[in-house]
Motif scaffolding. Structure first.
Motif, PDB file in Angstrom:
ATOM      1  N   GLU A 117       0.806  -1.215   0.000  1.00 61.30           N
ATOM      2  CA  GLU A 117       0.000   0.000   0.000  1.00 61.30           C
ATOM      3  C   GLU A 117       0.842   1.270   0.000  1.00 61.30           C
ATOM      4  OE1 GLU A 117      -2.632  -0.322   3.307  1.00 61.30           O
ATOM      5  OE2 GLU A 117      -3.915  -1.837   2.355  1.00 61.30           O
ATOM      6  N   SER A 118       2.133   1.149   0.183  1.00 65.14           N
ATOM      7  CA  SER A 118       3.007   2.324   0.168  1.00 65.14           C
ATOM      8  C   SER A 118       3.314   2.701  -1.279  1.00 65.14           C
ATOM      9  CB  SER A 118       4.317   2.033   0.905  1.00 65.14           C
ATOM     10  OG  SER A 118       4.061   1.786   2.274  1.00 65.14           O
ATOM     11  N   GLY A 119       3.183   3.991  -1.567  1.00 64.98           N
ATOM     12  CA  GLY A 119       3.531   4.448  -2.903  1.00 64.98           C
ATOM     13  C   GLY A 119       5.017   4.302  -3.136  1.00 64.98           C
ATOM     14  N   ASP A 120       5.771   5.191  -2.525  1.00 60.90           N
ATOM     15  CA  ASP A 120       7.224   5.059  -2.527  1.00 60.90           C
ATOM     16  C   ASP A 120       7.641   4.379  -1.230  1.00 60.90           C
ATOM     17  OD1 ASP A 120       7.494   6.386  -4.959  1.00 60.90           O
ATOM     18  OD2 ASP A 120       7.427   8.353  -3.961  1.00 60.90           O
ATOM     19  N   LEU A 121       8.641   3.535  -1.330  1.00 59.07           N
ATOM     20  CA  LEU A 121       9.121   2.832  -0.138  1.00 59.07           C
ATOM     21  C   LEU A 121      10.090   3.733   0.624  1.00 59.07           C
ATOM     22  CD1 LEU A 121       9.673  -0.786  -1.517  1.00 59.07           C
ATOM     23  CD2 LEU A 121       7.840   0.036  -0.040  1.00 59.07           C
ATOM     24  N   ARG A 122       9.557   4.421   1.642  1.00 56.42           N
ATOM     25  CA  ARG A 122      10.370   5.326   2.466  1.00 56.42           C
ATOM     26  C   ARG A 122      10.301   4.819   3.907  1.00 56.42           C
ATOM     27  NH1 ARG A 122      11.779   9.537  -0.673  1.00 56.42           N
ATOM     28  NH2 ARG A 122      10.491   9.918  -2.537  1.00 56.42           N
ATOM     29  N   ALA A 154      11.715  13.379  11.136  1.00 58.23           N
ATOM     30  CA  ALA A 154      11.720  13.059   9.709  1.00 58.23           C
ATOM     31  C   ALA A 154      11.315  14.266   8.871  1.00 58.23           C
ATOM     32  CB  ALA A 154      10.773  11.886   9.443  1.00 58.23           C
ATOM     33  N   TRP A 155      10.395  15.070   9.389  1.00 65.44           N
ATOM     34  CA  TRP A 155      10.000  16.280   8.674  1.00 65.44           C
ATOM     35  C   TRP A 155      11.116  17.324   8.694  1.00 65.44           C
ATOM     36  CZ3 TRP A 155       7.479  18.820   5.239  1.00 65.44           C
ATOM     37  CH2 TRP A 155       7.383  20.205   5.304  1.00 65.44           C
ATOM     38  N   GLU A 156      11.712  17.526   9.874  1.00 67.76           N
ATOM     39  CA  GLU A 156      12.735  18.559  10.008  1.00 67.76           C
ATOM     40  C   GLU A 156      13.993  18.220   9.217  1.00 67.76           C
ATOM     41  OE1 GLU A 156      13.295  18.734  14.184  1.00 67.76           O
ATOM     42  OE2 GLU A 156      11.492  19.949  14.577  1.00 67.76           O
ATOM     43  N   LEU A 157      14.374  16.958   9.195  1.00 67.85           N
ATOM     44  CA  LEU A 157      15.630  16.572   8.544  1.00 67.85           C
ATOM     45  C   LEU A 157      15.439  16.210   7.074  1.00 67.85           C
ATOM     46  CD1 LEU A 157      17.275  14.323  11.305  1.00 67.85           C
ATOM     47  CD2 LEU A 157      17.728  16.729  10.834  1.00 67.85           C
ATOM     48  N   HIS A 158      14.309  15.582   6.741  1.00 65.40           N
ATOM     49  CA  HIS A 158      14.154  15.036   5.389  1.00 65.40           C
ATOM     50  C   HIS A 158      12.894  15.519   4.680  1.00 65.40           C
ATOM     51  CE1 HIS A 158      17.362  12.323   6.626  1.00 65.40           C
ATOM     52  NE2 HIS A 158      16.618  11.899   7.639  1.00 65.40           N
ATOM     53  N   GLN A 197      11.363  -7.538  -4.779  1.00 62.98           N
ATOM     54  CA  GLN A 197       9.993  -8.027  -4.720  1.00 62.98           C
ATOM     55  C   GLN A 197       8.990  -7.046  -5.315  1.00 62.98           C
ATOM     56  OE1 GLN A 197       8.802 -11.098  -3.585  1.00 62.98           O
ATOM     57  NE2 GLN A 197      10.973 -11.649  -3.640  1.00 62.98           N
ATOM     58  N   THR A 198       9.249  -5.736  -5.158  1.00 63.13           N
ATOM     59  CA  THR A 198       8.264  -4.731  -5.580  1.00 63.13           C
ATOM     60  C   THR A 198       8.649  -4.007  -6.863  1.00 63.13           C
ATOM     61  OG1 THR A 198       9.281  -2.939  -4.288  1.00 63.13           O
ATOM     62  CG2 THR A 198       7.680  -4.358  -3.162  1.00 63.13           C
ATOM     63  N   GLY A 199       9.922  -4.027  -7.216  1.00 59.76           N
ATOM     64  CA  GLY A 199      10.389  -3.252  -8.365  1.00 59.76           C
ATOM     65  C   GLY A 199      10.554  -1.777  -8.063  1.00 59.76           C
ATOM     66  N   LYS A 200      10.354  -1.374  -6.812  1.00 67.63           N
ATOM     67  CA  LYS A 200      10.517   0.025  -6.410  1.00 67.63           C
ATOM     68  C   LYS A 200      11.880   0.210  -5.746  1.00 67.63           C
ATOM     69  CE  LYS A 200       5.559   0.243  -5.297  1.00 67.63           C
ATOM     70  NZ  LYS A 200       4.576   0.476  -4.201  1.00 67.63           N
ATOM     71  N   MET A 201      12.395   1.440  -5.797  1.00 66.87           N
ATOM     72  CA  MET A 201      13.675   1.723  -5.154  1.00 66.87           C
ATOM     73  C   MET A 201      13.426   2.183  -3.712  1.00 66.87           C
ATOM     74  SD  MET A 201      16.881   1.616  -5.378  1.00 66.87           S
ATOM     75  CE  MET A 201      17.080   1.390  -7.143  1.00 66.87           C
ATOM     76  N   PRO A 202      13.819   1.396  -2.731  1.00 70.60           N
ATOM     77  CA  PRO A 202      13.583   1.772  -1.332  1.00 70.60           C
ATOM     78  C   PRO A 202      14.541   2.885  -0.882  1.00 70.60           C
ATOM     79  CG  PRO A 202      13.944  -0.588  -1.580  1.00 70.60           C
ATOM     80  CD  PRO A 202      14.395   0.059  -2.840  1.00 70.60           C
ATOM     81  N   HIS A 203      14.062   3.718   0.034  1.00 72.18           N
ATOM     82  CA  HIS A 203      14.861   4.756   0.671  1.00 72.18           C
ATOM     83  C   HIS A 203      14.779   4.538   2.178  1.00 72.18           C
ATOM     84  CE1 HIS A 203      15.215   7.567  -2.907  1.00 72.18           C
ATOM     85  NE2 HIS A 203      14.286   6.702  -3.318  1.00 72.18           N
ATOM     86  N   VAL A 204      15.905   4.652   2.858  1.00 75.16           N
ATOM     87  CA  VAL A 204      15.904   4.559   4.312  1.00 75.16           C
ATOM     88  C   VAL A 204      16.494   5.845   4.869  1.00 75.16           C
ATOM     89  CG1 VAL A 204      18.166   3.390   4.435  1.00 75.16           C
ATOM     90  CG2 VAL A 204      16.518   3.130   6.299  1.00 75.16           C
ATOM     91  N   TYR A 205      15.924   6.314   5.973  1.00 79.02           N
ATOM     92  CA  TYR A 205      16.292   7.609   6.542  1.00 79.02           C
ATOM     93  C   TYR A 205      16.800   7.423   7.966  1.00 79.02           C
ATOM     94  CZ  TYR A 205      13.657   9.372   2.565  1.00 79.02           C
ATOM     95  OH  TYR A 205      13.210   9.634   1.299  1.00 79.02           O
ATOM     96  N   PHE A 206      17.984   8.026   8.229  1.00 80.55           N
ATOM     97  CA  PHE A 206      18.599   7.980   9.550  1.00 80.55           C
ATOM     98  C   PHE A 206      18.861   9.399  10.040  1.00 80.55           C
ATOM     99  CE2 PHE A 206      20.078   4.115   7.370  1.00 80.55           C
ATOM    100  CZ  PHE A 206      19.859   3.127   8.308  1.00 80.55           C
ATOM    101  N   VAL A 244      20.402   5.549   0.938  1.00 77.40           N
ATOM    102  CA  VAL A 244      20.525   5.816   2.375  1.00 77.40           C
ATOM    103  C   VAL A 244      20.603   7.321   2.577  1.00 77.40           C
ATOM    104  CG1 VAL A 244      21.943   5.492   4.431  1.00 77.40           C
ATOM    105  CG2 VAL A 244      21.682   3.619   2.788  1.00 77.40           C
ATOM    106  N   HIS A 245      19.693   7.865   3.382  1.00 75.82           N
ATOM    107  CA  HIS A 245      19.671   9.293   3.695  1.00 75.82           C
ATOM    108  C   HIS A 245      20.048   9.479   5.158  1.00 75.82           C
ATOM    109  CE1 HIS A 245      17.364  10.208  -0.028  1.00 75.82           C
ATOM    110  NE2 HIS A 245      16.829   9.008   0.204  1.00 75.82           N
TER     111      HIS A 245
END
Length: 666
Positions: free
Chosen positions: A521-526, A547-551, A610-619, A663-664
């Motif tokens: 159900e996620s549009g972009d994998l964030r 997450a809002w303030e940094l990214h 599995q999804t064909g989408k490019m995942p993004h991870v935020y730290f 990786v962000h």
């Protein structure tokens, strides 16, 4: 594996660029180029693979071919029964005229100490992994793994010295045979090295343990020993004067029977070679025919029958050789040195029968070395690579055969291929293994609150501890060799673990239904990486604000929180099960792994495929600190400075930057 609900399954994979052939490489696999060295391909042929965590030492499958317990007994018997080739001579050198009494004490320790201990080990470790796996389970985490690494040093000592001692004793039987030219009398070391090299060569060519060979060897050897011992006992009975001389010698040297028993107890640890074979007995359990319960029963019959047969031979052979063979013949250079029963076979049954006995002894001693080498090749891939503490090539048999053969050469040269001088080192390894088994069953009984069993096993543990300490004090060379093995194993293991730390280290990923729903159900994998603490509403609100303030990420964008916990950082590879959870209005993916960074990287690659989408991870940046300390926390506790480590794992797993999850860090 599934957690009860249908989920998305798959093996963690990554792609290479199309220009590199579009090869799809699974985690833990190793691609050997067809253009690579032919020698390398030959050495790595048959590389053992175990990509699933559940095929570890606690979930072994039964081998394809199984046999009756008595046939399997012959396989362990080549190690256990072959000690008759040198045990009586070593006992005579260690205890002199007291050899029969000291042997009686050894038999008592066998039947009332080692046998019940290993019957308990067979019940609690039915997959054939023995006391090491029991201790690993009883002492989880780094404590258990470091203890296993330490004990592997003694395992290596016992098995390597089995190879060298058996080869040396086989050489003694060859060179002392009357049909062998006297000019070869000083060739003990070269012949022993030749036998060891032949053993290594057979394994390099491709050797598998054959129970049919073991059955024939053991049957012939035991029959010949029955003939030799029965003949020797008949000559003892026909010459009562020799028995009287032996009794008079004891009476003149010792003031009372109590003194005899005391001295026998003191020298008895030197006779511990007669206890070898019990660890092998539980190691071959998977070969016993039947289900798990039948396998345990068969293993117990195997252990009991072998112990009873060996006890009878030890008592009768010790008495006969002590009474009939002059003491000087047991010494170095004597005709009975390392071959007391062979001496009697030639003396009373003629050189032709004696030669047949020599050939049988040589064959079973050689096969005992083969059994020991097979044991090493079985143990190393089960533990060290699974801990991440061995190079990947250690899963292949041939490189390890070369390593063990070279070590056996060095041990042989160190001891000059002398049978008696290696006895202390062998006894140290054997006693250490039996002591570890006694400790394991004692701890298991105590933890299970079976105190009536824990107390006697505790007493047995103390007895074997005394025997080990006494043997080490008397003959420290065995401890020195074992500690060298321990040092080499630990140093190599730690270096290997550090250099392999940035592998994906995940064997499989499974998503439950809710986690799969969140992903779909996620549009972009964030994914927002969150270190879970209180897991209350405030924690997630603060994390969303961060997450809002940094990214500049909004909850309305379908963001997912990603939480990784580390239950046991000492594990190297693990199977990851991702569970979906909705908490305080936020969607969360939760998982457990041995390391945080590697698990995140593996999950990102999995989701991409599995999804064909490019995942993004935020730290967010970790707190400032010493980078060396962060590295140590990563290696030991699975944490450390997660963002750069995650990116490095991804960089090594996916060389194509365009296909690499992002990786962000803010």
């Amino acid at each position: 594996m599934s957690d009860g609900t249908p989920g998305v399954r798959g093996t963690v994979v990554h792609h290479k660029k199309a220009s590199q052939g579009g090869t799809r490489v699974a985690q833990g696999e190793n691609v050997v180029s067809t253009a690579g060295s032919g020698v390398r391909e030959w050495l790595l042929k048959g590389l053992q693979r175990s990509d699933r965590r559940t095929t570890g030492p606690h979930h072994e499958e039964a081998p394809e071919h199984q046999h009756a317990w008595w046939q399997v007994m012959c396989l362990t018997g080549v190690d256990y029964f072959s000690t008759l080739g040198y045990q009586p001579g070593i006992a005579a050198l260690a205890a002199g005229a007291l050899s029969p009494i000291a042997t009686l004490l050894l038999v008592a320790l066998t039947l009332f100490g080692a046998l019940p201990t290993y019957r308990a080990v067979a019940e609690q470790s039915p997959h054939g992994l023995g006391s090491l796996s029991m201790l690993e389970r009883l002492l989880p985490g780094w404590r258990g793994k470091l203890l296993v690494l330490f004990l592997l040093g003694f395992v290596a000592t016992a098995f390597i010295v089995t190879i060298t001692l058996s080869a040396a004793d086989a050489t003694a039987h060859i060179l002392h045979n009357p049909f062998v030219p006297k000019a070869l009398a000083g060739w003990q070391v070269p012949v022993t090295l030749l036998l060891i090299a032949g053993l290594g060569g057979v394994f390099l060519a491709g050797f598998s343990e054959a129970i049919s060979i073991a059955v024939v060897l053991v049957a012939v050897y035991l029959v010949l020993n029955v003939v030799v011992v029965a003949t020797a006992v008949r000559h003892v009975l026909a010459a009562p004067a020799k028995v009287t001389d032996w009794q008079n010698l004891l009476a003149s040297d010792y003031a009372s029977p109590v003194a005899m028993v005391a001295v026998s107890l003191y020298v008895m640890p030197k006779l511990a070679l007669g206890l070898s074979g019990f660890e092998t007995g539980v190691a071959v359990m998977p070969l016993v025919k039947g289900n798990l319960e039948q396998r345990v029963k068969g293993a117990r019959k195997l252990l009991t029958t072998a112990a009873l047969i060996m006890s009878v031979f030890l008592i009768t052979s010790s008495f006969a050789t002590t009474v009939l063979i002059p003491a000087k013949e047991f010494a170095e250079g004597g005709s009975a040195n390392g071959r007391a029963l062979a001496y009697l076979a030639h003396e009373y049954l003629g050189d032709w029968f004696g030669t047949a006995y020599d050939l049988s002894t040589i064959a079973i001693l050689w096969f005992a070395g083969a059994s020991a080498l097979a044991g090493l090749l079985n143990i190393v891939p089960r533990y060290l690579p699974r801990y991440g503490m061995a190079p990947d090539w250690s899963r292949a048999a041939r490189p390890m055969v070369l390593v063990f053969t070279v070590i056996s050469f060095l041990i042989t040269l160190f001891f000059g291929a002398d049978v008696e001088s290696q006895g202390g080192a062998y006894a140290t390894g054997v006693l250490a293994l039996i002591l570890s088994a006694a400790v394991a069953v004692t701890l298991s009984a105590w933890v299970g609150r079976r105190y009536k069993a824990a107390v006697p096993f505790g007493v047995i543990t103390l007895i074997f501890a005394y025997a080990l300490v006494a043997n080490i004090i008397e003959r420290p060379d065995g401890l020195v060799i074992a500690l060298l093995f321990v040092l080499g194993i630990v140093i190599t293991s730690l270096i290997s673990r550090a250099t392999r730390s940035t592998e994906l280290r995940v064997t499989e990923i499974t998503l439950d239904d809710l986690a799969r729903q969140f992903v779909n159900e996620s549009g972009d994998l964030r994914l927002i990486a969150n270190e879970p603490h209180a897991r209350d509403c405030k924690e997630y609100i603060d994390k969303a604000r961060e997450a809002w303030e940094l990214h500049r990420l909004r909850p309305s964008e379908g963001i997912l929180f990603l939480e990784v916990t580390v239950p046991d950082a000492s594990e190297f590879a693990s199977e990851v099960r991702v569970k979906g959870e909705e908490r305080h209005g936020y969607r969360i993916l939760r998982l457990e792994s041995a390391t945080v960074a590697n698990a995140i990287a593996a999950l990102l690659l999995y989701l991409r495929d599995q999804t064909g989408k490019m995942p993004h991870v935020y730290f967010h940046w970790a707190a400032e600190g010493n980078p060396i300390g962060a590295l140590l926390r990563y290696l030991v506790f699975g944490g450390g400075d997660i963002p750069p480590l995650t990116r490095e794992v991804l960089r090594q797993a996916e060389p194509d930057a365009e296909r690499r999850p992002v990786v962000h860090v803010g």
